[in-house]
Design a protein around this motif. Structure first.
Motif, short mmCIF file in Angstrom:
data_model
loop_
_atom_site.label_atom_id
_atom_site.label_comp_id
_atom_site.label_asym_id
_atom_site.label_seq_id
_atom_site.Cartn_x
_atom_site.Cartn_y
_atom_site.Cartn_z
N ARG A 187 71.58 36.58 51.22
CA ARG A 187 71.78 37.43 52.39
C ARG A 187 71.15 36.79 53.62
O ARG A 187 71.65 36.88 54.72
CB ARG A 187 71.13 38.79 52.11
CG ARG A 187 71.95 40.00 52.48
CD ARG A 187 71.35 41.28 51.86
NE ARG A 187 69.93 41.17 51.53
CZ ARG A 187 68.93 41.28 52.40
NH1 ARG A 187 69.16 41.51 53.67
NH2 ARG A 187 67.68 41.17 51.99
N THR A 188 70.00 36.15 53.39
CA THR A 188 69.25 35.58 54.52
C THR A 188 69.07 34.08 54.36
O THR A 188 69.33 33.52 53.31
CB THR A 188 67.86 36.25 54.63
OG1 THR A 188 67.18 36.07 53.38
CG2 THR A 188 67.99 37.73 54.93
N LYS A 189 68.61 33.46 55.44
CA LYS A 189 68.49 31.99 55.47
C LYS A 189 67.38 31.47 54.55
O LYS A 189 66.65 32.23 53.93
CB LYS A 189 68.26 31.55 56.93
CG LYS A 189 69.47 31.81 57.83
CD LYS A 189 69.24 31.27 59.24
CE LYS A 189 70.46 31.55 60.13
NZ LYS A 189 70.23 31.06 61.53
N LEU A 190 67.28 30.13 54.49
CA LEU A 190 66.38 29.51 53.52
C LEU A 190 64.90 29.71 53.86
O LEU A 190 64.07 29.85 52.97
CB LEU A 190 66.72 28.01 53.41
CG LEU A 190 66.04 27.20 52.31
CD1 LEU A 190 66.17 27.84 50.94
CD2 LEU A 190 66.62 25.77 52.28
N PHE A 191 64.59 29.72 55.17
CA PHE A 191 63.16 29.79 55.53
C PHE A 191 62.84 30.89 56.53
O PHE A 191 61.78 30.92 57.13
CB PHE A 191 62.69 28.45 56.10
CG PHE A 191 62.84 27.32 55.11
CD1 PHE A 191 62.07 27.29 53.96
CD2 PHE A 191 63.75 26.29 55.34
CE1 PHE A 191 62.19 26.25 53.04
CE2 PHE A 191 63.89 25.25 54.43
CZ PHE A 191 63.10 25.24 53.27
N CYS A 192 63.81 31.79 56.80
CA CYS A 192 63.54 32.92 57.70
C CYS A 192 64.42 34.10 57.28
O CYS A 192 65.24 33.96 56.38
CB CYS A 192 63.80 32.54 59.16
SG CYS A 192 65.52 32.12 59.50
N GLY A 193 64.27 35.22 57.95
CA GLY A 193 65.00 36.42 57.54
C GLY A 193 66.33 36.62 58.23
O GLY A 193 66.96 37.68 58.09
N CYS A 194 66.82 35.60 58.98
CA CYS A 194 68.08 35.77 59.70
C CYS A 194 69.25 35.87 58.74
O CYS A 194 69.25 35.25 57.68
CB CYS A 194 68.31 34.58 60.64
SG CYS A 194 67.13 34.53 61.99
N SER A 195 70.28 36.61 59.17
CA SER A 195 71.44 36.83 58.33
C SER A 195 72.28 35.54 58.21
O SER A 195 72.35 34.74 59.13
CB SER A 195 72.31 37.94 58.93
OG SER A 195 73.59 37.90 58.35
N THR A 196 72.93 35.39 57.06
CA THR A 196 73.80 34.23 56.84
C THR A 196 75.27 34.60 56.99
O THR A 196 76.13 33.81 56.67
CB THR A 196 73.62 33.70 55.41
OG1 THR A 196 73.80 34.78 54.51
CG2 THR A 196 72.26 33.08 55.21
N PRO A 204 78.17 33.44 68.62
CA PRO A 204 77.22 32.32 68.61
C PRO A 204 75.80 32.74 68.95
O PRO A 204 75.57 33.55 69.85
CB PRO A 204 77.79 31.37 69.68
CG PRO A 204 79.25 31.67 69.71
CD PRO A 204 79.38 33.13 69.42
N ASN A 205 74.87 32.18 68.19
CA ASN A 205 73.43 32.36 68.42
C ASN A 205 72.98 33.82 68.36
O ASN A 205 72.00 34.20 69.01
CB ASN A 205 73.02 31.72 69.76
CG ASN A 205 73.34 30.24 69.75
OD1 ASN A 205 72.96 29.53 68.82
ND2 ASN A 205 74.08 29.77 70.74
N SER A 206 73.70 34.63 67.58
CA SER A 206 73.28 36.03 67.41
C SER A 206 72.43 36.17 66.15
O SER A 206 71.86 37.22 65.90
CB SER A 206 74.51 36.94 67.31
OG SER A 206 75.28 36.58 66.19
N GLN A 207 72.32 35.10 65.36
CA GLN A 207 71.56 35.18 64.11
C GLN A 207 70.50 34.09 64.08
O GLN A 207 70.53 33.19 63.25
CB GLN A 207 72.52 35.05 62.92
CG GLN A 207 73.55 36.15 62.92
CD GLN A 207 74.70 35.94 61.94
OE1 GLN A 207 75.37 36.87 61.58
NE2 GLN A 207 74.95 34.72 61.52
N VAL A 208 69.62 34.18 65.03
CA VAL A 208 68.58 33.15 65.15
C VAL A 208 67.22 33.79 65.41
O VAL A 208 67.14 34.93 65.86
CB VAL A 208 68.91 32.15 66.29
CG1 VAL A 208 70.13 31.33 65.95
CG2 VAL A 208 69.10 32.88 67.60
N ASP A 215 75.96 26.32 68.53
CA ASP A 215 75.80 27.60 67.85
C ASP A 215 74.85 27.38 66.68
O ASP A 215 75.13 26.61 65.77
CB ASP A 215 77.17 28.08 67.34
CG ASP A 215 77.08 29.37 66.53
OD1 ASP A 215 75.97 29.96 66.50
OD2 ASP A 215 78.10 29.77 65.94
N LEU A 216 73.72 28.07 66.72
CA LEU A 216 72.71 27.83 65.67
C LEU A 216 72.70 28.92 64.59
O LEU A 216 71.76 29.01 63.81
CB LEU A 216 71.33 27.68 66.31
CG LEU A 216 71.23 26.39 67.16
CD1 LEU A 216 69.97 26.37 67.98
CD2 LEU A 216 71.31 25.15 66.27
#
Ligand code: ADP
Ligand code: MG
Ligand code: ZN
Length: 476
Positions: A18-27, A33-37, A142-143
């Motif tokens: 559900r979330t990224k490898l090293f933070c809680g941002c959504s995958t 663009p750049n709404s999940q950083v 877009d990150l």
């Protein structure tokens, strides 16, 4: 000169977390663009990574299914390079201590079994995406994807043709999807591959110079790019030239590979252990637990379908190629234990409709219960097999219950002897010469006459009964 093709494949599979490898941002895919950083995946100074346990769990599941040695104490390293989609200036990856070591995957290529050795599989984060859009005034980055967990799975150079690579990619994708490790969506980039291609004169013991084909996101492109590359390399060598180790891209429009950059070496990246992340100690008990929860894999399911349902290999292969289709089949067989009949319908009528509309078996508008109802109508002689087959597309579109649909369309099979005899009388009366031929011993005309009766009934007559009645009538 005859050459041997040698290929090793690297696959990047996005882990279904559900979330990224090293933070809680959504995958989640396709957001603006750049709404999940957040500071961590943007690489802002002072932010620290925290490892996502779910990603480690998925990597272990994949490792177990691929028979890999799991590295009890594995380590994240920084891979340093500059690119606008990589804000930290390094990618967190694994280098000398990957989570999964040596393993293997069995594949079948044109009916031949083959074992492909897996060299390693390691965890790493994805980069962002550069956008070069006419709408933008220039280029943008877009990150959203930066920091998304990937498992990079690397084979030994064990593959020798585009067909073998194709079989390997399909088998690997199937295993990962079965496991729920990756959604396998190639268009969205969840499963990307990089074949490393070289050739060598037959008999030469050392490997030739390899070319890495970057970021290919379809099975077809992989095949085409490899075939082009093998031909190109042969031409270079045949003309007395030498190959350069380089990274090339597949140009879809032109149908050829083109140089992207000369190949970098590992030491160019200045890998070093990431001081912000502790080595990951894998707990034996946890691995045992995950191992016991591993689902049945495609190969195992295939074997079970042969043993348990007595299906031909062809059927078992098709049915187990997708987990959902296999589940659909088994749900039907539970209700109607005639596996070969069910298999014919699922592989034939159902799959044809599903494929035509790109729908997955789990979302089929005809549920296993409905399909079985239709099969039962055939078995009881309520409808003929032919009518049932013709009716299927409509059943599929309307989502109606088969019995209602049959009645509504007046397709009940005609088994009433009185009505059948009347039909037969008319047909015989209008085909005197065929009747004559039959009576003179030409028995093959019977099929023709049966066909005429079937036609006269609009396909609804019960063919078995027609046959019996006709024979009686003609021999009278
Ligand atoms: P790199 O460090 O350039 O990525 P690796 O040695 O790690 O190269 O190998 C990457 C992939 O390329 C592996 O799948 C490996 O099997 C494959 N490979 C290595 N050498 C060759 C070669 N000469 N021909 C084809 N594939 C190769
Ligand atoms: Mg590589
Ligand atoms: Zn983040």
């Amino acid at each position: 000169m005859t050459y041997e093709t040698v290929i090793g494949v690297e696959v990047h599979a996005q882990l279904q977390t559900r979330t990224k490898l090293f933070c809680g941002c959504s995958t989640s895919f396709g957001q603006s663009p750049n709404s999940q950083v957040c500071p961590t995946c943007l690489g802002l100074p002072g932010s620290l990574p925290v490892l996502n346990q779910a990603a480690v769990e998925l990597a272990i599941r994949a490792g177990l299914a691929l028979h890999c040695e799991l590295t009890g104490s594995n380590q994240f390293s920084r891979k340093n390079y500059f690119y606008p989609d990589l804000p930290k200036g390094y990618q967190i990856s694994q280098y000398d201590l990957p989570i999964c070591g040596m393993g293997w995957l069995d594949i079948t290529v044109n009916g031949r079994d083959k074992r492909v050795r897996i060299r390693r599989a390691h965890l790493e984060e994805d980069a962002g995406k550069n956008l070069h859009d006419d709408q933008l005034d220039g280029s943008g980055v877009d990150l959203n994807r930066a920091g998304t967990p990937l498992l990079e799975i690397v084979t030994e150079p064990d593959l020798h043709s585009s067909d073998e690579v194709d079989a390997y990619l399909k088998a690997l994708r199937e295993v990962l999807v079965y496991l729920g490790v990756c959604d396998g969506n190639m268009e969205q980039g969840s499963f990307r591959c990089e074949p490393n291609v070289s050739i060598r004169p037959v008999g030469q013991s050392y490997l030739g110079t390899k070319v890495e084909l970057k970021n290919i996101n379809s099975f077809r492109y992989a095949k085409e790019a490899i075939e082009f590359e093998v031909r190109r390399q042969q031409e270079v060598l045949d003309e007395g030239g030498t190959l350069r180790q380089e990274t090339r891209l597949w140009d879809v429009q032109r149908g050829q590979t083109a140089v992207m950059r000369s190949k970098e070496e590992a030491h160019d990246y200045r890998y070093f252990p990431d001081p912000d992340l502790l080595p990951v100690q894998l707990d034996e008990e946890w691995i045992k637990e995950l191992s016991s929860k591993l689902p049945e894999l495609p190969g195992e399911k295939f074997q079970r379908f042969l043993d348990e349902y007595g299906l031909p290999e062809y059927d078992a292969k098709i049915l187990t190629e997708s987990k959902e289709l296999a589940e659909y089949f088994e749900a039907c067989v539970q209700l109607y234990p005639q596996s070969k009949i069910v298999s014919n319908w699922v592989m034939g009528e159902l799959l044809r409709e599903l494929n035509q509309q790109g729908i997955r078996a789990s979302a089929s508008p005809v549920s296993p219960e409905r399909l079985v109802e239709l099969l039962q109508l055939v078995e009881t002689g309520t409808v003929s097999l032919k009518v049932a087959r013709e009716l299927f597309p409509e059943l599929y579109l309307s989502g109606k219950n088969p019995e209602d649909l049959v009645k509504e369309k007046g397709l009940l099979q005609l088994s009433d002897e009185g009505q059948l005899e009347a039909l037969i009388e008319t047909v015989l009366a209008s085909h005197p010469s065929q009747v004559e031929q039959y009576r003179n011993g030409k028995e093959t005309v019977l099929g023709y006459i049966v066909g005429q009766v079937m036609k006269a009934s609009g396909g609804k007559a019960n063919p078995g009964k027609v046959n019996t009645l006709l024979k009686n009538k003609l021999s009278a």
